[in-house]
Design a protein around this motif. Sequence first.
Motif, PDB file in Angstrom:
ATOM      1  N   VAL A   1       0.838  -1.203   0.000  1.00  0.00           N
ATOM      2  CA  VAL A   1       0.000   0.000   0.000  1.00  0.00           C
ATOM      3  C   VAL A   1       0.872   1.252   0.000  1.00  0.00           C
ATOM      4  CG1 VAL A   1      -1.876  -1.155   1.276  1.00  0.00           C
ATOM      5  CG2 VAL A   1      -0.183   0.165   2.522  1.00  0.00           C
ATOM      6  N   HIS A   2       0.255   2.355  -0.393  1.00  0.00           N
ATOM      7  CA  HIS A   2       0.890   3.659  -0.249  1.00  0.00           C
ATOM      8  C   HIS A   2       0.094   4.444   0.760  1.00  0.00           C
ATOM      9  CE1 HIS A   2       3.493   3.042  -3.654  1.00  0.00           C
ATOM     10  NE2 HIS A   2       2.465   2.790  -4.436  1.00  0.00           N
ATOM     11  N   LYS A   3       0.785   5.223   1.569  1.00  0.00           N
ATOM     12  CA  LYS A   3       0.077   6.141   2.445  1.00  0.00           C
ATOM     13  C   LYS A   3      -0.149   7.436   1.683  1.00  0.00           C
ATOM     14  CE  LYS A   3      -0.522   8.047   6.891  1.00  0.00           C
ATOM     15  NZ  LYS A   3       0.014   8.596   8.121  1.00  0.00           N
TER      16      LYS A   3
ATOM     17  N   LEU B   1      -4.260   0.871  -2.037  1.00  0.00           N
ATOM     18  CA  LEU B   1      -3.537  -0.317  -2.483  1.00  0.00           C
ATOM     19  C   LEU B   1      -2.638   0.058  -3.650  1.00  0.00           C
ATOM     20  CD1 LEU B   1      -3.727  -3.452  -1.736  1.00  0.00           C
ATOM     21  CD2 LEU B   1      -4.777  -3.648  -3.989  1.00  0.00           C
ATOM     22  N   CYS B   2      -1.412  -0.416  -3.635  1.00  0.00           N
ATOM     23  CA  CYS B   2      -0.497  -0.157  -4.747  1.00  0.00           C
ATOM     24  C   CYS B   2      -0.939  -0.986  -5.943  1.00  0.00           C
ATOM     25  CB  CYS B   2       0.927  -0.535  -4.362  1.00  0.00           C
ATOM     26  SG  CYS B   2       2.076  -0.369  -5.740  1.00  0.00           S
ATOM     27  N   SER B   3      -0.982  -0.357  -7.114  1.00  0.00           N
ATOM     28  CA  SER B   3      -1.493  -1.087  -8.274  1.00  0.00           C
ATOM     29  C   SER B   3      -0.446  -2.033  -8.875  1.00  0.00           C
ATOM     30  CB  SER B   3      -2.032  -0.119  -9.327  1.00  0.00           C
ATOM     31  OG  SER B   3      -1.118   0.914  -9.550  1.00  0.00           O
ATOM     32  N   HIS B   4       0.783  -1.931  -8.444  1.00  0.00           N
ATOM     33  CA  HIS B   4       1.793  -2.909  -8.909  1.00  0.00           C
ATOM     34  C   HIS B   4       2.760  -3.177  -7.765  1.00  0.00           C
ATOM     35  CE1 HIS B   4       3.128   1.104  -9.622  1.00  0.00           C
ATOM     36  NE2 HIS B   4       2.406   1.196 -10.713  1.00  0.00           N
ATOM     37  N   PHE B   5       2.213  -3.799  -6.725  1.00  0.00           N
ATOM     38  CA  PHE B   5       2.971  -3.906  -5.483  1.00  0.00           C
ATOM     39  C   PHE B   5       4.181  -4.835  -5.560  1.00  0.00           C
ATOM     40  CE2 PHE B   5      -0.936  -6.507  -5.065  1.00  0.00           C
ATOM     41  CZ  PHE B   5      -0.360  -7.759  -5.039  1.00  0.00           C
TER      42      PHE B   5
ATOM     43  N   HIS C   1       7.549  -2.793  -5.511  1.00  0.00           N
ATOM     44  CA  HIS C   1       7.973  -1.993  -4.350  1.00  0.00           C
ATOM     45  C   HIS C   1       8.718  -0.735  -4.803  1.00  0.00           C
ATOM     46  CE1 HIS C   1       9.180  -2.258   0.142  1.00  0.00           C
ATOM     47  NE2 HIS C   1       8.631  -1.118  -0.201  1.00  0.00           N
ATOM     48  N   HIS C   2       7.990   0.175  -5.350  1.00  0.00           N
ATOM     49  CA  HIS C   2       8.578   1.318  -6.037  1.00  0.00           C
ATOM     50  C   HIS C   2       8.323   2.630  -5.287  1.00  0.00           C
ATOM     51  CE1 HIS C   2       4.603   2.831  -7.339  1.00  0.00           C
ATOM     52  NE2 HIS C   2       4.315   1.659  -6.840  1.00  0.00           N
ATOM     53  N   LYS C   3       8.882   3.695  -5.813  1.00  0.00           N
ATOM     54  CA  LYS C   3       8.609   5.023  -5.298  1.00  0.00           C
ATOM     55  C   LYS C   3       7.509   5.618  -6.165  1.00  0.00           C
ATOM     56  CE  LYS C   3      13.357   5.494  -3.894  1.00  0.00           C
ATOM     57  NZ  LYS C   3      13.650   4.079  -4.233  1.00  0.00           N
ATOM     58  N   ALA C   4       6.434   6.061  -5.555  1.00  0.00           N
ATOM     59  CA  ALA C   4       5.267   6.423  -6.338  1.00  0.00           C
ATOM     60  C   ALA C   4       5.034   7.926  -6.396  1.00  0.00           C
ATOM     61  CB  ALA C   4       4.023   5.767  -5.757  1.00  0.00           C
ATOM     62  N   GLN C   5       4.339   8.311  -7.445  1.00  0.00           N
ATOM     63  CA  GLN C   5       3.741   9.630  -7.488  1.00  0.00           C
ATOM     64  C   GLN C   5       2.226   9.389  -7.523  1.00  0.00           C
ATOM     65  OE1 GLN C   5       6.036   8.916 -10.410  1.00  0.00           O
ATOM     66  NE2 GLN C   5       7.612   9.165  -8.878  1.00  0.00           N
TER      67      GLN C   5
ATOM     68  N   GLN D   1      -4.759   7.802  -8.203  1.00  0.00           N
ATOM     69  CA  GLN D   1      -4.080   7.020  -9.227  1.00  0.00           C
ATOM     70  C   GLN D   1      -2.585   7.136  -9.020  1.00  0.00           C
ATOM     71  OE1 GLN D   1      -5.550   7.368 -13.384  1.00  0.00           O
ATOM     72  NE2 GLN D   1      -6.861   8.946 -12.528  1.00  0.00           N
ATOM     73  N   GLU D   2      -1.852   6.149  -9.535  1.00  0.00           N
ATOM     74  CA  GLU D   2      -0.405   6.164  -9.373  1.00  0.00           C
ATOM     75  C   GLU D   2       0.297   6.405 -10.686  1.00  0.00           C
ATOM     76  OE1 GLU D   2      -0.248   2.226  -6.729  1.00  0.00           O
ATOM     77  OE2 GLU D   2       1.636   3.005  -7.511  1.00  0.00           O
ATOM     78  N   ILE D   3       1.398   7.115 -10.622  1.00  0.00           N
ATOM     79  CA  ILE D   3       2.352   7.041 -11.716  1.00  0.00           C
ATOM     80  C   ILE D   3       3.610   6.464 -11.097  1.00  0.00           C
ATOM     81  CG2 ILE D   3       2.619   8.374 -13.826  1.00  0.00           C
ATOM     82  CD1 ILE D   3       2.299  10.880 -12.345  1.00  0.00           C
TER      83      ILE D   3
HETATM   84 ZN   LIG Z   1       2.403   1.669  -6.155  1.00  0.00          ZN
END
Ligand SMILES: [Zn+2]
Length: 146
Positions: free
Chosen positions: A73-75, A84-88, A91-95, A106-108
């Motif tokens: 997940v991302h906070k 929930l992270c869409s591509h967990f 384990h990436h750094k998200a925007q 939404q995530e980039i």
């Molecule tokens: Zn993510």
Amino acid sequence: MSDSLLLEQARLLCQNKGVRFTAVREQVFTLLADANGSMGAYDLLTQLQKTDAKAKPPTIYRALDFLLEHGFVHKVESQNAYVLCSHFAEHHKAQLLICDQCGDVQEINSTAISKALINAAKQKHFQIVEPTIEAHGVCENCQKVS
Ligand SMILES: [Zn+2]
Ligand SMILES: [Zn+2]
């Protein structure tokens, strides 16, 4: 991807890492997978208590800590919520792109942005601990409505 497939993938990931995906962790994961956008800890607790009346705030926070630590997940700091992270698996750094009208997140997943941020911070001799970027605006759906 369907929720059951997501759950399957998460179980496998935990198995490979040798960490325990406990019933509570699974439940919180599933609640976030079902959610439209993000959920706050107390919303999660209310949902969890429907199946586990003894669940308390620390129950939720421990489960969320686990899910955060392992990249599930991302906070969303600005909403004080979790998504929930869409591509967990990565384990990436998200925007995060946060819609201020419907609350959708939404995530980039741009390594170029992450690298640029880290490099810019380095010039200020600043060490970034939490590199998640949150951008606020209006999502595609909400733009159509207004
Ligand atoms: Zn993510
Ligand atoms: Zn929206």
